[in-house]
Design a protein around this motif. Structure first.
Motif, short mmCIF file in Angstrom:
data_model
loop_
_atom_site.label_atom_id
_atom_site.label_comp_id
_atom_site.label_asym_id
_atom_site.label_seq_id
_atom_site.Cartn_x
_atom_site.Cartn_y
_atom_site.Cartn_z
N ASP A 88 28.61 38.92 40.49
CA ASP A 88 28.14 38.93 41.87
C ASP A 88 28.93 37.96 42.72
O ASP A 88 29.00 38.10 43.94
N PHE A 89 29.51 36.95 42.05
CA PHE A 89 30.17 35.88 42.81
C PHE A 89 31.49 35.53 42.15
O PHE A 89 31.55 35.30 40.94
N ILE A 90 32.56 35.50 42.95
CA ILE A 90 33.89 35.16 42.43
C ILE A 90 34.38 33.91 43.14
O ILE A 90 34.76 33.95 44.31
N GLY A 91 34.28 32.79 42.43
CA GLY A 91 34.77 31.53 43.00
C GLY A 91 36.20 31.29 42.56
O GLY A 91 36.66 31.83 41.55
N TYR A 135 35.78 39.62 30.98
CA TYR A 135 35.71 41.07 31.18
C TYR A 135 35.21 41.46 32.58
O TYR A 135 34.19 42.13 32.72
N PRO A 136 35.95 41.06 33.62
CA PRO A 136 35.45 41.26 34.99
C PRO A 136 35.33 42.71 35.42
O PRO A 136 34.69 42.98 36.43
N CYS A 137 35.95 43.64 34.66
CA CYS A 137 35.78 45.05 35.05
C CYS A 137 34.64 45.72 34.29
O CYS A 137 34.29 46.86 34.56
N HIS A 164 36.29 44.94 42.89
CA HIS A 164 35.60 46.21 42.69
C HIS A 164 36.59 47.37 42.81
O HIS A 164 36.63 48.27 41.96
N ASP A 165 37.42 47.34 43.86
CA ASP A 165 38.40 48.42 44.05
C ASP A 165 39.43 48.42 42.93
O ASP A 165 39.84 49.46 42.44
N PHE A 166 39.85 47.22 42.54
CA PHE A 166 40.83 47.12 41.45
C PHE A 166 40.26 47.75 40.18
O PHE A 166 40.92 48.54 39.51
N LEU A 183 46.55 40.34 39.21
CA LEU A 183 46.13 41.51 39.98
C LEU A 183 44.65 41.47 40.36
O LEU A 183 44.28 41.64 41.51
N MET A 184 43.81 41.21 39.36
CA MET A 184 42.35 41.26 39.57
C MET A 184 41.87 40.32 40.67
O MET A 184 40.98 40.64 41.42
N PHE A 185 42.48 39.13 40.66
CA PHE A 185 41.97 38.09 41.56
C PHE A 185 42.90 37.83 42.74
O PHE A 185 42.77 36.82 43.44
N ASN A 186 43.85 38.76 42.90
CA ASN A 186 44.68 38.74 44.11
C ASN A 186 45.47 37.44 44.27
O ASN A 186 45.57 36.90 45.37
N TYR A 187 46.03 36.96 43.17
CA TYR A 187 46.92 35.79 43.25
C TYR A 187 48.35 36.27 43.46
O TYR A 187 48.75 37.29 42.91
N THR A 188 49.11 35.52 44.23
CA THR A 188 50.50 35.94 44.48
C THR A 188 51.37 35.47 43.31
O THR A 188 51.12 34.39 42.76
#
Length: 311
Positions: free
Chosen positions: A235-238, A228-230, A53-55, A304-309
């Motif tokens: 509601d749910f991110i697995g 298109y997650p933005c 959401h913040d991204f 970036l969106m899903f915070n993967y390193t």
């Protein structure tokens, strides 16, 4: 607070802009969750939701809105009984997710006896783009929307292994032939005829080529362009990395039958080692530093969106 009538009379894009930008983080309905064992999974879920959401708030750009609504929802599967929307990301557990949706929908008694071909070619499940505008709009606003993602490099290597290292009557003649013809100097007649034996480096050359000889494919398309997650408020991110616990928690959230659990089996090539960080490392060794960097850049938004390193 327009009436439904007014909303429907506008163009799909104008109401989509009004409803979805900037994205609103709706609280998850947890009334159906039983027992206290889901607390950690739920905490992780809330972190992922706020992170995305913040991204999106920070990076959202109106350029993407040129995409037509029907295209935006073309990868989303619908399960009407439990009011579920699932956006398909290939190589992130999607075959087993479709099996689960078929069970939820009453089309099968168990996820374990549905074949791979039945899942992917049986046309048992409806996609959101097959509904009229009102049907799409209502479901987007009232159903629980889920997306399951995977580390981008792992997903890419997994797709390459599945499609090019095993016999395949579609990917070898369609993609393989074009890739070998374009990127392999001195290719022999057999390789040009069958399209088999594509090397990972050649596959990456094709992926990074803006004039690709054949188009993109959903198995290696970026999640940002599949789901298109933005623009769609999931509601749910697995995540594939925690697939089982995420999936079983999600099934609780939507009130699935208690006996339905997410299947553990590997859908195809079950004797192969699963694609993991170590397997990915071996494949990336075949690339130059520049190719590795460009491949990372290609999936930059997904990272970036899903915070993967970064790998």
């Amino acid at each position: 607070q327009l009436s439904d009538q007014q909303k429907m009379s506008e163009s799909p894009l104008s109401w989509f802009r009004g409803v979805y930008l900037p994205p609103v983080l709706h609280p998850l309905n947890k009334t159906l969750v039983k027992g206290g064992k889901w607390k950690d999974v739920d905490d992780t879920q809330e972190k992922r939701r706020s992170f995305l959401h913040d991204f999106c708030k920070k990076y959202n750009s109106r350029k993407q809105l040129r995409t037509h609504l029907v295209h935006l929802v073309s990868r989303i599967y619908v399960e009407d009984r439990h009011k579920v929307l699932y956006c398909e990301v290939p190589k992130a557990g999607c075959s087993n997710w479709k099996r689960v949706l078929m069970v939820l929908n009453g089309l099968a008694a168990s996820a374990h006896n549905i074949s791979h071909d039945d899942v992917h070619y049986g046309k048992h499940l409806r996609k959101l783009d097959s509904y009229d505008l009102k049907g799409i709009y209502t479901r987007l606003n009232t159903y629980t929307k889920a997306i399951f993602v995977r580390d981008p490099m792992e997903r890419l290597v997994s797709a390459f292994r599945d499609k090019f290292e095993h016999p395949n009557s579609y990917y070898h003649p369609v993609f393989g032939k074009a890739i070998i013809k374009t990127y392999r100097h001195n290719a022999n007649e057999e390789a040009l005829k069958t399209g088999s034996g594509v090397k990972f480096k050649e596959f990456i050359q094709y992926l990074l080529d803006s004039h690709r000889p054949v188009g993109m494919d959903i198995h290696w398309e970026q999640v940002s362009k599949l789901c298109y997650p933005c623009l769609i408020n999931y509601d749910f991110i697995g995540k594939f990395e925690t697939l089982e616990e995420d999936a079983n928690y999600f099934l609780q959230l939507v009130g699935a039958p208690a006996e339905l659990k997410f299947p553990k089996f590997k859908d195809r090539h079950s004797s192969d080692e699963r694609t993991n960080a170590e397997v990915v490392r071996q494949y990336l060794k075949e690339l130059s530093n520049e190719e590795r960097q460009l491949t990372y850049d290609f999936y930059y938004l997904d990272y970036l969106m899903f915070n993967y390193t970064s790998p």
